[in-house]
Write an enzyme that holds these catalytic residues in place. Structure first.
Site, PDB file in Angstrom:
ATOM      1  N   TRP A 122      97.620  22.020  27.656  1.00 47.26           N
ATOM      2  CA  TRP A 122      96.801  23.204  27.904  1.00 47.26           C
ATOM      3  C   TRP A 122      97.693  24.273  28.504  1.00 47.26           C
ATOM      4  CZ3 TRP A 122      95.813  25.489  32.799  1.00 47.26           C
ATOM      5  CH2 TRP A 122      95.080  26.679  32.699  1.00 47.26           C
TER       6      TRP A 122
ATOM      7  N   GLU B  63      94.046  21.380  24.258  1.00 48.54           N
ATOM      8  CA  GLU B  63      92.817  21.873  24.899  1.00 48.54           C
ATOM      9  C   GLU B  63      92.686  23.381  24.751  1.00 48.54           C
ATOM     10  OE1 GLU B  63      92.832  21.128  29.131  1.00 48.54           O
ATOM     11  OE2 GLU B  63      90.751  21.739  29.394  1.00 48.54           O
TER      12      GLU B  63
ATOM     13  N   LYS C 112      90.534  27.153  25.278  1.00 41.01           N
ATOM     14  CA  LYS C 112      89.842  27.810  26.391  1.00 41.01           C
ATOM     15  C   LYS C 112      89.382  29.194  25.961  1.00 41.01           C
ATOM     16  CE  LYS C 112      90.210  28.555  31.325  1.00 41.01           C
ATOM     17  NZ  LYS C 112      90.863  28.155  32.565  1.00 41.01           N
TER      18      LYS C 112
ATOM     19  N   ASP D 105      86.988  20.953  26.667  1.00 40.87           N
ATOM     20  CA  ASP D 105      86.591  20.963  28.084  1.00 40.87           C
ATOM     21  C   ASP D 105      85.276  21.733  28.105  1.00 40.87           C
ATOM     22  OD1 ASP D 105      86.239  22.202  30.714  1.00 40.87           O
ATOM     23  OD2 ASP D 105      88.263  21.516  31.205  1.00 40.87           O
TER      24      ASP D 105
ATOM     25  N   HIS E 223      84.968  25.464  28.914  1.00 37.93           N
ATOM     26  CA  HIS E 223      85.814  26.416  28.191  1.00 37.93           C
ATOM     27  C   HIS E 223      85.144  27.127  27.025  1.00 37.93           C
ATOM     28  CE1 HIS E 223      89.820  24.601  29.814  1.00 37.93           C
ATOM     29  NE2 HIS E 223      88.952  24.894  30.760  1.00 37.93           N
TER      30      HIS E 223
ATOM     31  N   HIS F 211      87.308  16.873  28.321  1.00 38.07           N
ATOM     32  CA  HIS F 211      87.389  17.060  29.765  1.00 38.07           C
ATOM     33  C   HIS F 211      85.962  17.301  30.202  1.00 38.07           C
ATOM     34  CE1 HIS F 211      91.811  18.350  30.691  1.00 38.07           C
ATOM     35  NE2 HIS F 211      91.691  17.082  30.379  1.00 38.07           N
TER      36      HIS F 211
ATOM     37  N   ASP G   4      83.893  28.916  34.219  1.00 32.75           N
ATOM     38  CA  ASP G   4      84.644  27.659  34.236  1.00 32.75           C
ATOM     39  C   ASP G   4      84.976  27.289  35.683  1.00 32.75           C
ATOM     40  OD1 ASP G   4      86.207  25.501  33.418  1.00 32.75           O
ATOM     41  OD2 ASP G   4      88.003  26.725  33.204  1.00 32.75           O
TER      42      ASP G   4
ATOM     43  N   ASP H 276      84.568  24.546  37.405  1.00 29.10           N
ATOM     44  CA  ASP H 276      85.034  23.192  37.697  1.00 29.10           C
ATOM     45  C   ASP H 276      84.340  22.557  38.888  1.00 29.10           C
ATOM     46  OD1 ASP H 276      87.134  22.411  35.665  1.00 29.10           O
ATOM     47  OD2 ASP H 276      87.922  24.351  36.267  1.00 29.10           O
TER      48      ASP H 276
ATOM     49  N   ASP I  75      87.585  16.462  34.706  1.00 26.59           N
ATOM     50  CA  ASP I  75      88.433  17.597  35.099  1.00 26.59           C
ATOM     51  C   ASP I  75      87.619  18.576  35.934  1.00 26.59           C
ATOM     52  OD1 ASP I  75      90.281  19.605  35.386  1.00 26.59           O
ATOM     53  OD2 ASP I  75      90.105  20.362  33.339  1.00 26.59           O
TER      54      ASP I  75
HETATM   55  C1  RNT Z   1      92.148  24.580  32.832  1.00 26.90           C
HETATM   56  C2  RNT Z   1      92.012  23.319  32.066  1.00 26.90           C
HETATM   57  C3  RNT Z   1      92.987  22.253  32.434  1.00 26.90           C
HETATM   58  C4  RNT Z   1      93.178  22.125  33.927  1.00 26.90           C
HETATM   59  C5  RNT Z   1      93.970  20.930  34.340  1.00 26.90           C
HETATM   60  C6  RNT Z   1      94.436  21.024  35.759  1.00 26.90           C
HETATM   61  O1  RNT Z   1      91.160  25.485  32.550  1.00 26.90           O
HETATM   62  O2  RNT Z   1      90.709  22.836  32.160  1.00 26.90           O
HETATM   63  O3  RNT Z   1      92.605  21.071  31.856  1.00 26.90           O
HETATM   64  O4  RNT Z   1      91.960  22.081  34.598  1.00 26.90           O
HETATM   65  O5  RNT Z   1      94.977  20.716  33.469  1.00 26.90           O
HETATM   66 ZN    ZN Z   2      90.351  20.923  31.299  1.00 29.67          ZN
END
Ligand code: RNT
Ligand code: ZN
Length: 411
Positions: free
Chosen positions: A180, A221, A223, A254, A257, A281, A289, A291, A321
């Site tokens: 990523w 990955e 985004k 993810d 994303h 993820h 995003d 998290d 994640d």
């Molecule tokens: C970032 C991605 C990625 C990170 C990690 C730390 O937007 O989600 O996966 O969160 O690699």
């Molecule tokens: Zn991620």
């Protein structure tokens, strides 16, 4: 009759075998991200977190050293049932000797992590770290127009493939290596193609080194945007999906994303039709995003349902994640991973009948059955799973005890 026995017979009346569901769940591997333990800081540089991601909060007790992080991972893992893998980032390298640049890291800088994994008989997944580093120039890495920057990160990617292969060989478990990059622009770019072309060429070069494809699964990955990178992301969904398909690597989604009304649960089936393996993820995006810690919420359940209903537990690499720095970090780990597992169990407890109702256009039954399931005695089956896996049901007391005895002293 125990509560579990009662639940078992209630589910049996719907044609669902709870023992079987528990057995299936205990074989599912969740790749647990190491970076919840220290707010994505890592050990290889003193740089602040960059790349358009952010861990917010200032809860005391974060891991400051590899030893502390390992201790915390052990504590979290003891409270998480089932099979786990450890998901590491390259920035977590450490060794007795000084570390080289990220373009020159080697397996030996991860020896202690390999040993940690072997002692616990777990696999390791790996991630090159394309952020929080002085060689990130103007928010670009693999797509940089500066050849020396691009070269540096290509070498990092190659180095990480070798490290991933090392982890697979050492642990005996395949290693998923996820790429990523944060690359993007805050404002309207003049050239959208150039950076993507350079990213493509960089990936081609990284993947050109020989590696054992039965041991290392490279994932990519995508985004939609990052903080300070709102207008354009090089590794967009279209780019990453197209690239993965063409290069024969694994696409990674993810669920933070995408645009807020888009859901990953609806994307899984399409990707399963066109890919042997896919990767996830699992996170919880709140408005963006962000998290947040994964909860047992609607979308997590729906994601799990798509994996289970499509009989794809052995085709989906499931990783967590998220990084919440506002609450106890051990608790964040345990709650998030258990939520994924709960969602999978919930999915495993759904009757085949539902599909039939859809195909016979009996949407009345479908709605009623789905709603009934929401109040079925799921909790008793979950508790039975914790019991048979030898994991404490109530982890809050243990988390608070560990906080008092261990993490509170980290000032
Ligand atoms: C970032 C991605 C990625 C990170 C990690 C730390 O937007 O989600 O996966 O969160 O690699
Ligand atoms: Zn991620």
């Amino acid at each position: 009759m125990s509560r579990y026995d009662e639940a078992k017979s209630i589910y049996a009346s719907m044609g669902v075998d709870t023992d079987e569901a528990i057995k299936t769940l205990s074989d599912v591997v969740i790749s647990v991200h190491c970076w919840q333990g220290d707010d994505v800081a890592g050990f290889d540089s003193a740089e602040a977190l960059s790349g358009g991601i952010q861990a917010t909060g200032n809860y005391p007790g974060k891991a400051r050293t590899p030893e502390e992080l390992m201790q915390d991972i052990d504590e979290a893992f003891s409270l998480i049932p089932g099979k786990k893998k450890l998901n590491l980032h390259a920035c977590y390298a450490f060794s007795d000797e000084p570390l080289p640049g990220r373009d020159k890291i080697e397996p030996k800088h991860f020896e202690k992590w390999a040993q940690f994994a072997k002692e616990r008989n777990i696999g390791v997944d790996f991630n090159p770290t394309f952020f929080s580093h002085p060689m990130v120039k103007d928010n670009l890495t693999l797509s940089s127009p500066d050849e020396s920057v691009r070269r540096y990160w290509i070498d990092h990617g190659k180095a990480c493939i070798k490290i991933s292969e090392y982890f697979a060989n050492e642990t005996g478990y395949p290693c998923v290596m996820n790429i990523w990059i944060p690359d993007g622009y805050k404002d309207v770019p003049a050239d959208r193609l150039g950076p993507r072309r350079r990213f493509k060429e960089s990936l081609d070069e990284i993947l050109s080194i020989p590696y054992d494809k039965s041991k290392v699964f490279v994932t990519l990955e995508s985004k939609v945007f990052g903080i300070g990178l709102e207008s354009y992301t090089v590794g967009s969904a279209e780019f990453c999906l197209s690239y993965s398909t063409k290069a024969g690597i694994v696409p990674l989604m993810d669920n933070g994303h995408y645009h807020p009304t888009e859901v990953v649960s609806d994307k899984i089936s399409s990707l399963l039709l066109f890919n042997d393996k896919i990767a996830l993820h699992v996170t919880r995006p709140v408005r963006w995003d962000s998290d947040h810690v994964v909860l047992f919420d609607d979308e997590t359940r729906e994601i799990a349902k798509e994996i289970v209903r499509n009989d794809a537990l052995d085709r989906v690499f499931i990783a967590t994640d998220y990084f919440d720095a506002s609450i106890n970090r051990i608790s964040a780990w345990v709650t998030g991973v258990r939520s994924v597992q709960k969602a999978l169990l919930y999915a495993l407890l759904q009757p085949e009948e539902l599909k039939k109702a859809q195909d016979s256009a009996d949407f009345t039954s479908l709605m009623v059955m789905q709603e009934e399931l929401k109040t079925a005695p799921f909790g008793d089956v979950w508790n039975e799973y914790l019991e048979v896996s030898g994991t404490a049901k109530d982890y809050l007391g243990e988390v608070k005890k560990y906080e008092k005895e261990v993490t509170v002293n980290r000032i």
